[in-house]
Scaffold this motif. Structure first.
Motif, PDB file in Angstrom:
ATOM      1  N   MET A   1      66.313  17.405  14.231  1.00 27.77           N
ATOM      2  CA  MET A   1      66.085  15.997  14.079  1.00 27.77           C
ATOM      3  C   MET A   1      65.010  15.788  13.012  1.00 27.77           C
ATOM      4  SD  MET A   1      67.868  15.107  16.970  1.00 27.77           S
ATOM      5  CE  MET A   1      68.385  16.443  18.008  1.00 27.77           C
ATOM      6  N   THR A   2      65.246  14.837  12.171  1.00 30.68           N
ATOM      7  CA  THR A   2      64.291  14.536  11.113  1.00 30.68           C
ATOM      8  C   THR A   2      63.715  13.148  11.343  1.00 30.68           C
ATOM      9  OG1 THR A   2      66.034  13.642   9.712  1.00 30.68           O
ATOM     10  CG2 THR A   2      65.506  15.978   9.450  1.00 30.68           C
ATOM     11  N   ALA A   3      62.592  12.883  10.709  1.00 30.60           N
ATOM     12  CA  ALA A   3      61.956  11.572  10.818  1.00 30.60           C
ATOM     13  C   ALA A   3      62.824  10.520  10.137  1.00 30.60           C
ATOM     14  CB  ALA A   3      60.574  11.620  10.173  1.00 30.60           C
ATOM     15  N   TRP A   4      62.615   9.289  10.527  1.00 29.38           N
ATOM     16  CA  TRP A   4      63.319   8.176   9.893  1.00 29.38           C
ATOM     17  C   TRP A   4      62.758   7.951   8.508  1.00 29.38           C
ATOM     18  CZ3 TRP A   4      67.290   6.936  12.743  1.00 29.38           C
ATOM     19  CH2 TRP A   4      67.207   7.011  14.123  1.00 29.38           C
ATOM     20  N   THR A   5      63.624   7.656   7.556  1.00 32.01           N
ATOM     21  CA  THR A   5      63.154   7.231   6.240  1.00 32.01           C
ATOM     22  C   THR A   5      62.916   5.726   6.322  1.00 32.01           C
ATOM     23  OG1 THR A   5      65.338   6.703   5.341  1.00 32.01           O
ATOM     24  CG2 THR A   5      64.561   9.001   5.114  1.00 32.01           C
ATOM     25  N   PRO A   6      62.090   5.179   5.438  1.00 34.90           N
ATOM     26  CA  PRO A   6      61.895   3.726   5.437  1.00 34.90           C
ATOM     27  C   PRO A   6      63.219   2.969   5.267  1.00 34.90           C
ATOM     28  CG  PRO A   6      60.165   4.763   4.164  1.00 34.90           C
ATOM     29  CD  PRO A   6      61.166   5.843   4.508  1.00 34.90           C
ATOM     30  N   ASP A   7      64.118   3.492   4.423  1.00 35.55           N
ATOM     31  CA  ASP A   7      65.418   2.845   4.216  1.00 35.55           C
ATOM     32  C   ASP A   7      66.237   2.840   5.507  1.00 35.55           C
ATOM     33  OD1 ASP A   7      67.618   1.728   2.521  1.00 35.55           O
ATOM     34  OD2 ASP A   7      68.572   3.637   3.090  1.00 35.55           O
ATOM     35  N   GLU A   8      66.260   3.971   6.231  1.00 31.88           N
ATOM     36  CA  GLU A   8      67.003   4.034   7.496  1.00 31.88           C
ATOM     37  C   GLU A   8      66.452   3.034   8.498  1.00 31.88           C
ATOM     38  OE1 GLU A   8      68.503   8.646   7.755  1.00 31.88           O
ATOM     39  OE2 GLU A   8      66.429   8.195   8.308  1.00 31.88           O
ATOM     40  N   LEU A   9      65.124   2.981   8.623  1.00 32.26           N
ATOM     41  CA  LEU A   9      64.510   2.031   9.555  1.00 32.26           C
ATOM     42  C   LEU A   9      64.863   0.589   9.192  1.00 32.26           C
ATOM     43  CD1 LEU A   9      60.995   3.624  10.059  1.00 32.26           C
ATOM     44  CD2 LEU A   9      62.783   3.353  11.792  1.00 32.26           C
ATOM     45  N   ASP A  10      64.796   0.266   7.914  1.00 30.15           N
ATOM     46  CA  ASP A  10      65.141  -1.093   7.471  1.00 30.15           C
ATOM     47  C   ASP A  10      66.591  -1.425   7.816  1.00 30.15           C
ATOM     48  OD1 ASP A  10      62.602  -1.468   6.458  1.00 30.15           O
ATOM     49  OD2 ASP A  10      63.195  -1.134   4.365  1.00 30.15           O
ATOM     50  N   ARG A  11      67.508  -0.489   7.572  1.00 30.97           N
ATOM     51  CA  ARG A  11      68.922  -0.734   7.832  1.00 30.97           C
ATOM     52  C   ARG A  11      69.207  -0.857   9.325  1.00 30.97           C
ATOM     53  NH1 ARG A  11      71.111   3.992   4.292  1.00 30.97           N
ATOM     54  NH2 ARG A  11      72.867   3.836   5.699  1.00 30.97           N
ATOM     55  N   ILE A  12      68.610   0.009  10.131  1.00 34.67           N
ATOM     56  CA  ILE A  12      68.808  -0.061  11.588  1.00 34.67           C
ATOM     57  C   ILE A  12      68.205  -1.344  12.142  1.00 34.67           C
ATOM     58  CG2 ILE A  12      68.137   0.989  13.795  1.00 34.67           C
ATOM     59  CD1 ILE A  12      68.350   3.719  12.300  1.00 34.67           C
ATOM     60  N   ASN A  13      66.986  -1.652  11.750  1.00 36.33           N
ATOM     61  CA  ASN A  13      66.293  -2.821  12.289  1.00 36.33           C
ATOM     62  C   ASN A  13      66.885  -4.137  11.814  1.00 36.33           C
ATOM     63  OD1 ASN A  13      64.574  -1.211  13.796  1.00 36.33           O
ATOM     64  ND2 ASN A  13      63.102  -1.043  12.131  1.00 36.33           N
ATOM     65  N   ALA A  14      67.695  -4.115  10.755  1.00 38.73           N
ATOM     66  CA  ALA A  14      68.365  -5.329  10.286  1.00 38.73           C
ATOM     67  C   ALA A  14      69.535  -5.703  11.199  1.00 38.73           C
ATOM     68  CB  ALA A  14      68.860  -5.144   8.857  1.00 38.73           C
ATOM     69  N   GLU A  15      69.993  -4.753  12.018  1.00 34.79           N
ATOM     70  CA  GLU A  15      71.112  -4.997  12.925  1.00 34.79           C
ATOM     71  C   GLU A  15      70.616  -5.557  14.255  1.00 34.79           C
ATOM     72  OE1 GLU A  15      74.362  -4.444  12.075  1.00 34.79           O
ATOM     73  OE2 GLU A  15      73.607  -3.928  10.092  1.00 34.79           O
ATOM     74  N   THR A  16      71.431  -6.402  14.886  1.00 40.08           N
ATOM     75  CA  THR A  16      71.086  -6.906  16.206  1.00 40.08           C
ATOM     76  C   THR A  16      71.278  -5.819  17.258  1.00 40.08           C
ATOM     77  OG1 THR A  16      71.765  -9.126  15.569  1.00 40.08           O
ATOM     78  CG2 THR A  16      71.622  -8.685  17.929  1.00 40.08           C
ATOM     79  N   TYR A  17      72.342  -5.069  17.138  1.00 41.98           N
ATOM     80  CA  TYR A  17      72.649  -3.986  18.067  1.00 41.98           C
ATOM     81  C   TYR A  17      72.882  -2.700  17.305  1.00 41.98           C
ATOM     82  CZ  TYR A  17      73.893  -7.710  21.353  1.00 41.98           C
ATOM     83  OH  TYR A  17      73.879  -8.805  22.160  1.00 41.98           O
ATOM     84  N   PHE A  18      72.740  -1.584  17.982  1.00 39.41           N
ATOM     85  CA  PHE A  18      73.232  -0.335  17.437  1.00 39.41           C
ATOM     86  C   PHE A  18      73.904   0.451  18.542  1.00 39.41           C
ATOM     87  CE2 PHE A  18      68.822   1.066  18.281  1.00 39.41           C
ATOM     88  CZ  PHE A  18      69.027   2.272  18.930  1.00 39.41           C
ATOM     89  N   THR A  19      74.645   1.465  18.155  1.00 44.24           N
ATOM     90  CA  THR A  19      75.392   2.272  19.101  1.00 44.24           C
ATOM     91  C   THR A  19      74.582   3.514  19.434  1.00 44.24           C
ATOM     92  OG1 THR A  19      77.465   1.486  18.161  1.00 44.24           O
ATOM     93  CG2 THR A  19      77.578   3.487  19.486  1.00 44.24           C
ATOM     94  N   VAL A  20      74.483   3.835  20.734  1.00 45.15           N
ATOM     95  CA  VAL A  20      73.764   5.025  21.184  1.00 45.15           C
ATOM     96  C   VAL A  20      74.638   5.787  22.168  1.00 45.15           C
ATOM     97  CG1 VAL A  20      72.575   3.852  23.090  1.00 45.15           C
ATOM     98  CG2 VAL A  20      71.578   5.902  22.114  1.00 45.15           C
ATOM     99  N   GLY A  21      74.508   7.083  22.150  1.00 47.26           N
ATOM    100  CA  GLY A  21      75.215   7.925  23.109  1.00 47.26           C
ATOM    101  C   GLY A  21      74.468   9.222  23.310  1.00 47.26           C
ATOM    102  N   ALA A  22      74.634   9.824  24.492  1.00 47.38           N
ATOM    103  CA  ALA A  22      74.022  11.119  24.783  1.00 47.38           C
ATOM    104  C   ALA A  22      74.865  12.224  24.169  1.00 47.38           C
ATOM    105  CB  ALA A  22      73.926  11.329  26.289  1.00 47.38           C
ATOM    106  N   THR A  23      74.188  13.230  23.648  1.00 45.19           N
ATOM    107  CA  THR A  23      74.877  14.414  23.163  1.00 45.19           C
ATOM    108  C   THR A  23      74.859  15.445  24.287  1.00 45.19           C
ATOM    109  OG1 THR A  23      74.195  13.961  20.900  1.00 45.19           O
ATOM    110  CG2 THR A  23      74.943  16.196  21.375  1.00 45.19           C
TER     111      THR A  23
END
Length: 78
Positions: A1-23
């Motif tokens: 697992m790597t840290a979030w990039t600023p671009d990734e955080l901006d893109r994720i946080n711009a969404e109302t929802y995101f999809t999550v699942g257990a591996t």
């Protein structure tokens, strides 16, 4: 697992929802849900509405691994 990039955080946080699942131990992510998130600095926090009975949360606690997808970002998480 790597840290979030600023671009990734901006893109994720711009969404109302995101999809999550257990591996699962076999590497699959069979059950996913759409969920809200709360950004705090360079971290993203989520909470299971159904607690440990949630279809993603119980398995995620067991393996300590998951996957999220939002805003074009698809990434493994812990």
């Amino acid at each position: 697992m790597t840290a979030w990039t600023p671009d990734e955080l901006d893109r994720i946080n711009a969404e109302t929802y995101f999809t999550v699942g257990a591996t699962l131990p076999d590497g699959t992510t069979p059950k996913t849900v759409d969920i809200w998130s709360v950004p705090v600095g360079d971290r993203i926090f989520i909470r299971s509405y159904n607690g440990t009975q949630g279809k993603w949360y119980g398995p995620a606690l067991k393996t300590g691994r998951g996957r999220i997808s939002a805003g074009g970002v698809d990434k493994p998480v812990r």
